[in-house]
Design a protein around this motif. Structure first.
Motif, PDB file in Angstrom:
ATOM      1  N   HIS A 174     -11.505  34.275 -22.676  1.00  0.00           N
ATOM      2  CA  HIS A 174     -11.374  33.793 -21.307  1.00  0.00           C
ATOM      3  C   HIS A 174     -12.750  33.715 -20.632  1.00  0.00           C
ATOM      4  CE1 HIS A 174      -9.797  33.189 -17.297  1.00  0.00           C
ATOM      5  NE2 HIS A 174     -10.519  34.218 -16.886  1.00  0.00           N
ATOM      6  N   LEU A 175     -13.549  34.755 -20.771  1.00  0.00           N
ATOM      7  CA  LEU A 175     -14.873  34.779 -20.146  1.00  0.00           C
ATOM      8  C   LEU A 175     -15.799  33.710 -20.734  1.00  0.00           C
ATOM      9  CD1 LEU A 175     -15.426  38.628 -19.832  1.00  0.00           C
ATOM     10  CD2 LEU A 175     -14.978  37.002 -17.978  1.00  0.00           C
ATOM     11  N   ILE A 176     -15.744  33.535 -22.032  1.00  0.00           N
ATOM     12  CA  ILE A 176     -16.579  32.520 -22.695  1.00  0.00           C
ATOM     13  C   ILE A 176     -16.213  31.129 -22.188  1.00  0.00           C
ATOM     14  CG2 ILE A 176     -17.019  31.374 -24.913  1.00  0.00           C
ATOM     15  CD1 ILE A 176     -16.713  34.212 -26.189  1.00  0.00           C
ATOM     16  N   LEU A 177     -14.924  30.832 -22.162  1.00  0.00           N
ATOM     17  CA  LEU A 177     -14.481  29.504 -21.700  1.00  0.00           C
ATOM     18  C   LEU A 177     -14.773  29.300 -20.221  1.00  0.00           C
ATOM     19  CD1 LEU A 177     -11.164  29.200 -23.708  1.00  0.00           C
ATOM     20  CD2 LEU A 177     -13.357  28.083 -24.164  1.00  0.00           C
ATOM     21  N   GLN A 178     -14.639  30.343 -19.428  1.00  0.00           N
ATOM     22  CA  GLN A 178     -14.964  30.258 -18.002  1.00  0.00           C
ATOM     23  C   GLN A 178     -16.453  29.960 -17.810  1.00  0.00           C
ATOM     24  OE1 GLN A 178     -13.821  33.806 -15.942  1.00  0.00           O
ATOM     25  NE2 GLN A 178     -14.356  33.001 -13.940  1.00  0.00           N
ATOM     26  N   HIS A 179     -17.276  30.607 -18.609  1.00  0.00           N
ATOM     27  CA  HIS A 179     -18.728  30.382 -18.553  1.00  0.00           C
ATOM     28  C   HIS A 179     -19.063  28.919 -18.886  1.00  0.00           C
ATOM     29  CE1 HIS A 179     -23.015  31.265 -19.246  1.00  0.00           C
ATOM     30  NE2 HIS A 179     -22.894  30.455 -20.285  1.00  0.00           N
TER      31      HIS A 179
ATOM     32  N   LEU B 232     -20.055  22.872 -17.066  1.00  0.00           N
ATOM     33  CA  LEU B 232     -19.523  21.519 -16.849  1.00  0.00           C
ATOM     34  C   LEU B 232     -19.441  21.188 -15.362  1.00  0.00           C
ATOM     35  CD1 LEU B 232     -16.683  21.366 -19.515  1.00  0.00           C
ATOM     36  CD2 LEU B 232     -18.825  20.093 -19.515  1.00  0.00           C
ATOM     37  N   GLN B 233     -18.945  22.118 -14.565  1.00  0.00           N
ATOM     38  CA  GLN B 233     -18.810  21.888 -13.134  1.00  0.00           C
ATOM     39  C   GLN B 233     -20.159  21.745 -12.444  1.00  0.00           C
ATOM     40  OE1 GLN B 233     -16.381  25.174 -11.926  1.00  0.00           O
ATOM     41  NE2 GLN B 233     -14.472  24.142 -12.482  1.00  0.00           N
ATOM     42  N   ALA B 234     -21.166  22.425 -12.955  1.00  0.00           N
ATOM     43  CA  ALA B 234     -22.504  22.346 -12.366  1.00  0.00           C
ATOM     44  C   ALA B 234     -23.227  21.055 -12.745  1.00  0.00           C
ATOM     45  CB  ALA B 234     -23.338  23.555 -12.788  1.00  0.00           C
ATOM     46  N   GLY B 235     -22.677  20.314 -13.698  1.00  0.00           N
ATOM     47  CA  GLY B 235     -23.314  19.068 -14.131  1.00  0.00           C
ATOM     48  C   GLY B 235     -24.498  19.287 -15.044  1.00  0.00           C
ATOM     49  N   ASP B 236     -24.487  20.404 -15.748  1.00  0.00           N
ATOM     50  CA  ASP B 236     -25.620  20.736 -16.618  1.00  0.00           C
ATOM     51  C   ASP B 236     -25.897  19.692 -17.690  1.00  0.00           C
ATOM     52  OD1 ASP B 236     -26.074  22.994 -15.153  1.00  0.00           O
ATOM     53  OD2 ASP B 236     -25.288  24.387 -16.641  1.00  0.00           O
ATOM     54  N   LEU B 237     -24.876  19.020 -18.188  1.00  0.00           N
ATOM     55  CA  LEU B 237     -25.106  18.007 -19.222  1.00  0.00           C
ATOM     56  C   LEU B 237     -25.999  16.888 -18.710  1.00  0.00           C
ATOM     57  CD1 LEU B 237     -21.574  17.718 -20.844  1.00  0.00           C
ATOM     58  CD2 LEU B 237     -23.605  18.797 -21.797  1.00  0.00           C
ATOM     59  N   HIS B 238     -25.713  16.412 -17.521  1.00  0.00           N
ATOM     60  CA  HIS B 238     -26.513  15.322 -16.946  1.00  0.00           C
ATOM     61  C   HIS B 238     -27.911  15.791 -16.567  1.00  0.00           C
ATOM     62  CE1 HIS B 238     -22.302  14.011 -16.157  1.00  0.00           C
ATOM     63  NE2 HIS B 238     -22.787  12.953 -16.771  1.00  0.00           N
ATOM     64  N   ILE B 239     -27.984  16.979 -16.016  1.00  0.00           N
ATOM     65  CA  ILE B 239     -29.291  17.522 -15.635  1.00  0.00           C
ATOM     66  C   ILE B 239     -30.156  17.752 -16.867  1.00  0.00           C
ATOM     67  CG2 ILE B 239     -30.426  19.528 -14.606  1.00  0.00           C
ATOM     68  CD1 ILE B 239     -27.951  19.681 -12.705  1.00  0.00           C
ATOM     69  N   ASN B 240     -29.533  18.233 -17.953  1.00  0.00           N
ATOM     70  CA  ASN B 240     -30.286  18.451 -19.192  1.00  0.00           C
ATOM     71  C   ASN B 240     -30.791  17.139 -19.782  1.00  0.00           C
ATOM     72  OD1 ASN B 240     -30.061  21.215 -19.100  1.00  0.00           O
ATOM     73  ND2 ASN B 240     -28.238  21.274 -20.361  1.00  0.00           N
ATOM     74  N   LEU B 241     -30.006  16.081 -19.640  1.00  0.00           N
ATOM     75  CA  LEU B 241     -30.457  14.776 -20.112  1.00  0.00           C
ATOM     76  C   LEU B 241     -31.706  14.338 -19.349  1.00  0.00           C
ATOM     77  CD1 LEU B 241     -30.166  12.189 -21.772  1.00  0.00           C
ATOM     78  CD2 LEU B 241     -28.581  11.360 -20.021  1.00  0.00           C
ATOM     79  N   ILE B 242     -31.690  14.499 -18.052  1.00  0.00           N
ATOM     80  CA  ILE B 242     -32.858  14.145 -17.232  1.00  0.00           C
ATOM     81  C   ILE B 242     -34.057  15.003 -17.625  1.00  0.00           C
ATOM     82  CG2 ILE B 242     -33.778  14.184 -14.876  1.00  0.00           C
ATOM     83  CD1 ILE B 242     -30.868  13.468 -13.969  1.00  0.00           C
ATOM     84  N   ALA B 243     -33.824  16.299 -17.839  1.00  0.00           N
ATOM     85  CA  ALA B 243     -34.918  17.191 -18.237  1.00  0.00           C
ATOM     86  C   ALA B 243     -35.500  16.779 -19.583  1.00  0.00           C
ATOM     87  CB  ALA B 243     -34.417  18.629 -18.290  1.00  0.00           C
ATOM     88  N   LEU B 244     -34.639  16.386 -20.513  1.00  0.00           N
ATOM     89  CA  LEU B 244     -35.136  15.949 -21.823  1.00  0.00           C
ATOM     90  C   LEU B 244     -35.915  14.640 -21.729  1.00  0.00           C
ATOM     91  CD1 LEU B 244     -32.169  16.880 -24.167  1.00  0.00           C
ATOM     92  CD2 LEU B 244     -34.487  17.803 -24.223  1.00  0.00           C
TER      93      LEU B 244
ATOM     94  N   PHE C 128     -36.552  26.387 -17.378  1.00  0.00           N
ATOM     95  CA  PHE C 128     -35.404  25.693 -16.785  1.00  0.00           C
ATOM     96  C   PHE C 128     -34.143  26.006 -17.573  1.00  0.00           C
ATOM     97  CE2 PHE C 128     -32.793  21.791 -17.157  1.00  0.00           C
ATOM     98  CZ  PHE C 128     -32.292  21.767 -15.873  1.00  0.00           C
ATOM     99  N   ARG C 129     -34.218  25.893 -18.894  1.00  0.00           N
ATOM    100  CA  ARG C 129     -33.058  26.155 -19.747  1.00  0.00           C
ATOM    101  C   ARG C 129     -32.625  27.622 -19.666  1.00  0.00           C
ATOM    102  NH1 ARG C 129     -29.434  23.658 -21.346  1.00  0.00           N
ATOM    103  NH2 ARG C 129     -29.431  24.373 -23.481  1.00  0.00           N
ATOM    104  N   ALA C 130     -33.593  28.530 -19.607  1.00  0.00           N
ATOM    105  CA  ALA C 130     -33.268  29.961 -19.503  1.00  0.00           C
ATOM    106  C   ALA C 130     -32.571  30.248 -18.176  1.00  0.00           C
ATOM    107  CB  ALA C 130     -34.528  30.793 -19.643  1.00  0.00           C
ATOM    108  N   ASP C 131     -32.983  29.579 -17.123  1.00  0.00           N
ATOM    109  CA  ASP C 131     -32.368  29.783 -15.809  1.00  0.00           C
ATOM    110  C   ASP C 131     -30.938  29.270 -15.762  1.00  0.00           C
ATOM    111  OD1 ASP C 131     -34.491  31.055 -14.669  1.00  0.00           O
ATOM    112  OD2 ASP C 131     -35.278  29.280 -13.669  1.00  0.00           O
ATOM    113  N   GLN C 132     -30.586  28.341 -16.609  1.00  0.00           N
ATOM    114  CA  GLN C 132     -29.220  27.808 -16.608  1.00  0.00           C
ATOM    115  C   GLN C 132     -28.214  28.841 -17.098  1.00  0.00           C
ATOM    116  OE1 GLN C 132     -29.530  24.131 -18.816  1.00  0.00           O
ATOM    117  NE2 GLN C 132     -29.233  22.988 -16.924  1.00  0.00           N
ATOM    118  N   ASP C 133     -28.643  29.753 -17.916  1.00  0.00           N
ATOM    119  CA  ASP C 133     -27.728  30.797 -18.415  1.00  0.00           C
ATOM    120  C   ASP C 133     -28.081  32.090 -17.821  1.00  0.00           C
ATOM    121  OD1 ASP C 133     -25.829  29.601 -20.038  1.00  0.00           O
ATOM    122  OD2 ASP C 133     -27.121  29.675 -21.784  1.00  0.00           O
TER     123      ASP C 133
END
Length: 63
Positions: free
Chosen positions: A17-22, A27-39, A58-63
C-alpha cells in the motif's frame, strides 16, 4: 502499471500500500513530464558539470 512478478510475496499488505501510494504521488505531481523537461535540458547542456550536479540533486529531491 508495472510491478515485479513477486510483488505480493516480497512485501506485506501495508508495504505494498505504501509503495503504491508513493508512486501515485509521483504521478499526481507530474514527475514524468518534469523529468522529460529535465532530461531535455541535460541533453542541451551535457558538457556542463553543473548541469549534471543540478540534475542529480533534482532527482534526489523528488524522492
Amino acid at each position: 502499471m508495472l510491478i515485479p512478478s513477486d510483488f505480493k510475496q516480497r512485501f506485506t499488505k501495508q508495504e505494498r500500500h505504501l509503495i503504491l501510494q508513493h508512486e501515485r504521488a509521483h504521478l499526481q505531481a507530474g514527475d514524468l513530464h518534469i523529468n522529460l523537461i529535465a532530461l531535455l535540458f541535460l541533453a542541451l547542456f551535457w558538457f556542463s558539470p553543473l548541469t549534471w550536479l543540478a540534475y542529480r540533486r533534482f532527482r534526489a529531491d523528488q524522492d
